[in-house]
Design a protein around this motif. Structure first.
Motif, PDB file in Angstrom:
ATOM      1  N   LEU A   1     -23.298 -16.825 -27.660  1.00  0.00           N
ATOM      2  CA  LEU A   1     -21.945 -16.816 -27.111  1.00  0.00           C
ATOM      3  C   LEU A   1     -21.079 -16.005 -28.071  1.00  0.00           C
ATOM      4  N   PHE A   2     -20.584 -14.880 -27.595  1.00  0.00           N
ATOM      5  CA  PHE A   2     -19.648 -14.079 -28.383  1.00  0.00           C
ATOM      6  C   PHE A   2     -18.241 -14.537 -28.017  1.00  0.00           C
ATOM      7  N   PHE A   3     -17.375 -14.559 -28.990  1.00  0.00           N
ATOM      8  CA  PHE A   3     -16.021 -15.027 -28.688  1.00  0.00           C
ATOM      9  C   PHE A   3     -15.019 -14.415 -29.660  1.00  0.00           C
ATOM     10  N   SER A   4     -13.776 -14.443 -29.239  1.00  0.00           N
ATOM     11  CA  SER A   4     -12.683 -14.056 -30.136  1.00  0.00           C
ATOM     12  C   SER A   4     -11.435 -14.820 -29.715  1.00  0.00           C
ATOM     13  N   ALA A   5     -10.560 -15.017 -30.661  1.00  0.00           N
ATOM     14  CA  ALA A   5      -9.282 -15.664 -30.346  1.00  0.00           C
ATOM     15  C   ALA A   5      -8.201 -15.056 -31.228  1.00  0.00           C
ATOM     16  N   VAL A   6      -7.052 -14.825 -30.618  1.00  0.00           N
ATOM     17  CA  VAL A   6      -5.871 -14.424 -31.388  1.00  0.00           C
ATOM     18  C   VAL A   6      -4.808 -15.468 -31.078  1.00  0.00           C
ATOM     19  N   GLY A   7      -4.406 -16.213 -32.081  1.00  0.00           N
ATOM     20  CA  GLY A   7      -3.418 -17.260 -31.863  1.00  0.00           C
ATOM     21  C   GLY A   7      -4.063 -18.617 -31.677  1.00  0.00           C
TER      22      GLY A   7
ATOM     23  N   SER B   1       0.633  -8.230 -29.149  1.00  0.00           N
ATOM     24  CA  SER B   1       1.980  -7.710 -28.929  1.00  0.00           C
ATOM     25  C   SER B   1       1.993  -6.608 -27.866  1.00  0.00           C
ATOM     26  N   SER B   2       3.089  -6.541 -27.133  1.00  0.00           N
ATOM     27  CA  SER B   2       3.237  -5.475 -26.126  1.00  0.00           C
ATOM     28  C   SER B   2       3.720  -4.165 -26.736  1.00  0.00           C
ATOM     29  N   ASN B   3       4.161  -4.201 -27.980  1.00  0.00           N
ATOM     30  CA  ASN B   3       4.705  -2.979 -28.581  1.00  0.00           C
ATOM     31  C   ASN B   3       3.586  -2.003 -28.930  1.00  0.00           C
ATOM     32  N   PRO B   4       3.652  -0.765 -28.417  1.00  0.00           N
ATOM     33  CA  PRO B   4       2.597   0.209 -28.712  1.00  0.00           C
ATOM     34  C   PRO B   4       2.355   0.384 -30.211  1.00  0.00           C
ATOM     35  N   ILE B   5       3.413   0.225 -31.000  1.00  0.00           N
ATOM     36  CA  ILE B   5       3.278   0.389 -32.449  1.00  0.00           C
ATOM     37  C   ILE B   5       2.351  -0.676 -33.042  1.00  0.00           C
ATOM     38  N   ASP B   6       2.151  -1.763 -32.304  1.00  0.00           N
ATOM     39  CA  ASP B   6       1.291  -2.852 -32.788  1.00  0.00           C
ATOM     40  C   ASP B   6      -0.144  -2.763 -32.275  1.00  0.00           C
ATOM     41  N   LEU B   7      -0.509  -1.637 -31.639  1.00  0.00           N
ATOM     42  CA  LEU B   7      -1.853  -1.540 -31.047  1.00  0.00           C
ATOM     43  C   LEU B   7      -2.945  -1.762 -32.088  1.00  0.00           C
ATOM     44  N   ARG B   8      -2.775  -1.110 -33.214  1.00  0.00           N
ATOM     45  CA  ARG B   8      -3.794  -1.240 -34.262  1.00  0.00           C
ATOM     46  C   ARG B   8      -3.888  -2.692 -34.760  1.00  0.00           C
ATOM     47  N   LYS B   9      -2.718  -3.307 -34.921  1.00  0.00           N
ATOM     48  CA  LYS B   9      -2.697  -4.702 -35.379  1.00  0.00           C
ATOM     49  C   LYS B   9      -3.373  -5.612 -34.344  1.00  0.00           C
ATOM     50  N   ASN B  10      -3.120  -5.337 -33.053  1.00  0.00           N
ATOM     51  CA  ASN B  10      -3.780  -6.120 -32.002  1.00  0.00           C
ATOM     52  C   ASN B  10      -5.295  -6.011 -32.138  1.00  0.00           C
ATOM     53  N   ARG B  11      -5.765  -4.776 -32.332  1.00  0.00           N
ATOM     54  CA  ARG B  11      -7.217  -4.572 -32.441  1.00  0.00           C
ATOM     55  C   ARG B  11      -7.767  -5.273 -33.675  1.00  0.00           C
ATOM     56  N   GLU B  12      -7.024  -5.185 -34.757  1.00  0.00           N
ATOM     57  CA  GLU B  12      -7.485  -5.855 -35.985  1.00  0.00           C
ATOM     58  C   GLU B  12      -7.554  -7.370 -35.790  1.00  0.00           C
ATOM     59  N   ASN B  13      -6.555  -7.916 -35.096  1.00  0.00           N
ATOM     60  CA  ASN B  13      -6.550  -9.357 -34.840  1.00  0.00           C
ATOM     61  C   ASN B  13      -7.743  -9.773 -33.980  1.00  0.00           C
ATOM     62  N   LEU B  14      -8.013  -8.959 -32.947  1.00  0.00           N
ATOM     63  CA  LEU B  14      -9.156  -9.283 -32.078  1.00  0.00           C
ATOM     64  C   LEU B  14     -10.466  -9.172 -32.844  1.00  0.00           C
ATOM     65  N   LEU B  15     -10.535  -8.156 -33.675  1.00  0.00           N
ATOM     66  CA  LEU B  15     -11.766  -7.937 -34.444  1.00  0.00           C
ATOM     67  C   LEU B  15     -11.964  -9.040 -35.482  1.00  0.00           C
ATOM     68  N   SER B  16     -10.875  -9.399 -36.151  1.00  0.00           N
ATOM     69  CA  SER B  16     -11.029 -10.432 -37.192  1.00  0.00           C
ATOM     70  C   SER B  16     -11.326 -11.796 -36.574  1.00  0.00           C
ATOM     71  N   GLY B  17     -10.939 -11.982 -35.302  1.00  0.00           N
ATOM     72  CA  GLY B  17     -11.236 -13.259 -34.636  1.00  0.00           C
ATOM     73  C   GLY B  17     -12.622 -13.292 -34.020  1.00  0.00           C
ATOM     74  N   LEU B  18     -13.296 -12.137 -34.011  1.00  0.00           N
ATOM     75  CA  LEU B  18     -14.581 -12.023 -33.310  1.00  0.00           C
ATOM     76  C   LEU B  18     -15.693 -12.730 -34.073  1.00  0.00           C
ATOM     77  N   ASP B  19     -16.500 -13.484 -33.319  1.00  0.00           N
ATOM     78  CA  ASP B  19     -17.635 -14.172 -33.946  1.00  0.00           C
ATOM     79  C   ASP B  19     -18.636 -14.492 -32.843  1.00  0.00           C
ATOM     80  N   ARG B  20     -19.768 -15.084 -33.220  1.00  0.00           N
ATOM     81  CA  ARG B  20     -20.746 -15.475 -32.214  1.00  0.00           C
ATOM     82  C   ARG B  20     -21.439 -16.748 -32.668  1.00  0.00           C
ATOM     83  N   ILE B  21     -22.026 -17.434 -31.703  1.00  0.00           N
ATOM     84  CA  ILE B  21     -22.729 -18.675 -32.023  1.00  0.00           C
ATOM     85  C   ILE B  21     -23.917 -18.803 -31.066  1.00  0.00           C
TER      86      ILE B  21
END
Lengths: 241, 278
Positions: A112-118, A150-170
């Motif tokens: 099961l791959f998963f990710s969470a932001v928030g 975030s909806s702000n385009p300037i935060d796109l990279r931060k969004n990706r980093e958040n999704l990536l850092s939340g990514l895991d599997r079990i």
């Protein structure tokens, strides 16, 4: 492997205000790699309902290995906002952007791959007990200012980093998982009560819900006794064969 | 206590008490404007920020009731005029629509080339500077009590009202301590009225910020303001630390003495920070 949705429901924080629910969910269970997600638009942001729905729409499109769905959601959001006639207050509020949490799962063979932001959470259930929860494991971890997409385009990279850092599997089968449950923060915090007996009773009452009205009654009852925070409340329960 | 969530069905209230006595026309030490003009600008910005926090794509949600009480030569008056003059407290959506005017001002922003460039911003104005007469502080606090007692009766389960009081001098109509205490006795089921006091100064003296004991205060007037001030709820203490790096203890009183421009801006930002909104 067969994944079936046995229950999904969402109840607004303001039952008497039409269209006030800023939570949403998305299920893609017939795909080669079945997947599901819940989203919780942050009430304090400008267009939380719209933003969480754009995220869900784009996330639900054929899966890609990158995070382009977030960028597509941002573009749709910006395009929609640009068509609105805005007051001075709305112009200022737009600058603050809109925010949404996400928790998603994707099944791939035994994994099961998963990710969470928030603070939307993922639970693995076995023998009617929570065997694994992510990202939070107890009620006290829920705060008033969770991380979010975030909806702000300037935060796109931060969004990706958040999704990536939340990514895991079990390897979910090794836990004898019978159900995978996704929930936004009000339900998640309620399920992660420190008292194990309370936690077990709450999980059982949730697993017994099979109709929206039953879930709505449960939420209203728990809100009335301050067991559950008054907030948009969403749950998706998947049965694992 | 002080943990009720703020919602449209359970709003909270902010009441600003503004000293408009003659001494407010003195120039601030660190600004090129008078105290009254500076207070007007910061108050207008605070009202704007409260409105923006409630603004959504569908409109302005009524999470707050807001009022501004001015006191000076003409006694106590509703400092919001026009469509807002008929009520001491107005829903925030009505305040949003009740501007005197919307000015265009300049804000310096990153120009993308290592410098700053002016960018026009809309600056709504509800409140103009006034400075004349004495300091009828007791009358102002009594009026605030009357207004907030009514509001609290109508909103018994709400987060309690917050009074943000800006003054530059001593009361000219008696000792305000008892009236201030009465004001703080007014309560909802979630706690008593919060009274925050800031004393603005045109003297370049070291400000005393959020003291936890009156032993650090220089005179009786400062000690009076200390006794008249509430402590901060937990969410405000956390916000002050996170946003401004200000460490507040549970004993810290919501008062600043000898405040200059910077302290006034922070005081209103911290004091008008709501608990969780849904």
């Amino acid at each position: 492997m067969r994944i079936a949705a046995v229950f999904r429901a969402t109840v607004s924080k303001d039952l008497h205000i039409e269209g006030s629910n800023e939570d949403t969910y998305c299920l893609r269970l017939k795909e080669e790699k079945p997947r599901a997600a819940v989203f919780d638009g942050a009430s304090e942001s400008f267009a939380a309902r719209k933003w969480s729905r754009y995220l869900a729409d784009e996330w639900g499109k054929p899966a890609t290995r990158d995070w382009s769905w977030v960028e597509r959601a941002q573009m749709r959001y910006a395009k929609n906002i640009s068509t609105l006639q805005l007051s001075w207050a709305q112009e200022a509020a737009v600058q603050r952007g809109s925010y949404s949490t996400i928790a998603y799962v994707e099944f791939e063979e035994d994994w099961l791959f998963f990710s969470a932001v928030g603070d939307s959470n993922i639970f693995l259930i076995s023998n009617n007990e929570v065997r694994f929860s992510y990202p939070y494991v107890q009620e006290s971890q829920f705060t008033s200012a969770p991380n979010a997409l975030s909806s702000n385009p300037i935060d796109l990279r931060k969004n990706r980093e958040n999704l990536l850092s939340g990514l895991d599997r079990i390897r979910y089968k090794s836990l004898e998982t019978s159900h995978v449950l996704l929930a936004t923060d009000a339900v998640s915090a309620w399920l992660l009560n420190e008292d194990t007996e309370v936690r077990s009773a709450r999980l059982n009452s949730l697993l017994q819900c099979s109709q929206l009205d039953e879930f709505k009654s449960l939420v209203e009852r728990e809100r009335a006794t301050h067991g559950m925070k008054i907030d948009d409340s969403t749950v998706v329960i998947l049965e694992v064969d | 206590m002080y943990n009720a969530e703020i919602s449209r069905s359970q709003p909270t209230a902010y009441l600003f008490l503004v000293d408009q006595s003659g001494s407010m026309s003195d120039q601030m030490a660190s600004a090129s404007r008078s105290k009254a003009q500076f207070v007007a600008d910061v108050l207008n910005k605070t009202l704007r920020d409260l409105i923006v926090r409630c603004t959504r794509d569908e409109g302005v949600r009524d999470y707050f009731s807001v009022g501004v009480l001015g006191y000076g030569a003409s006694g106590v008056r509703n400092a919001l005029t026009g469509s807002l003059s008929g009520s001491w407290l107005n829903p925030i959506s009505a305040v949003s629509n009740g501007t005197l005017r919307v000015e265009e001002r300049q804000k310096m922003v990153d120009d993308g080339a290592g410098g700053l460039a002016p960018q026009p911003v809309k600056f709504p104005v509800w409140f103009d500077a006034t400075a004349d007469g004495g300091t009828p502080m007791c009358e102002a606090l009594a009026k605030a009590s009357e207004v907030l007692a009514d509001w609290s009766n109508q909103n018994p389960n709400s987060f309690p009202p917050t009074v943000l009081h800006i003054t530059d001098g001593e009361s000219t109509d008696g000792d305000p301590e008892q009236v201030a205490n009465m004001l703080q006795q007014i309560s909802t089921n979630n706690g008593g009225v919060l009274l925050y006091n800031i004393h603005v100064s045109n003297l370049s003296m070291e400000p005393i910020k959020y003291p936890s004991s009156d032993s650090v205060l220089p005179n009786e007037h400062a000690k009076l303001l200390f006794r008249m001030s509430s402590s901060f709820p937990e969410h405000i203490r956390k916000y002050a630390q996170d946003a401004h790096g200000i460490a507040l203890s549970p004993e810290s009183k919501a008062m600043v003495f000898n405040a200059e421009a910077e302290e006034l801006v922070k005081f209103l930002d911290i004091g008008s920070r709501p608990a969780a909104m849904r």
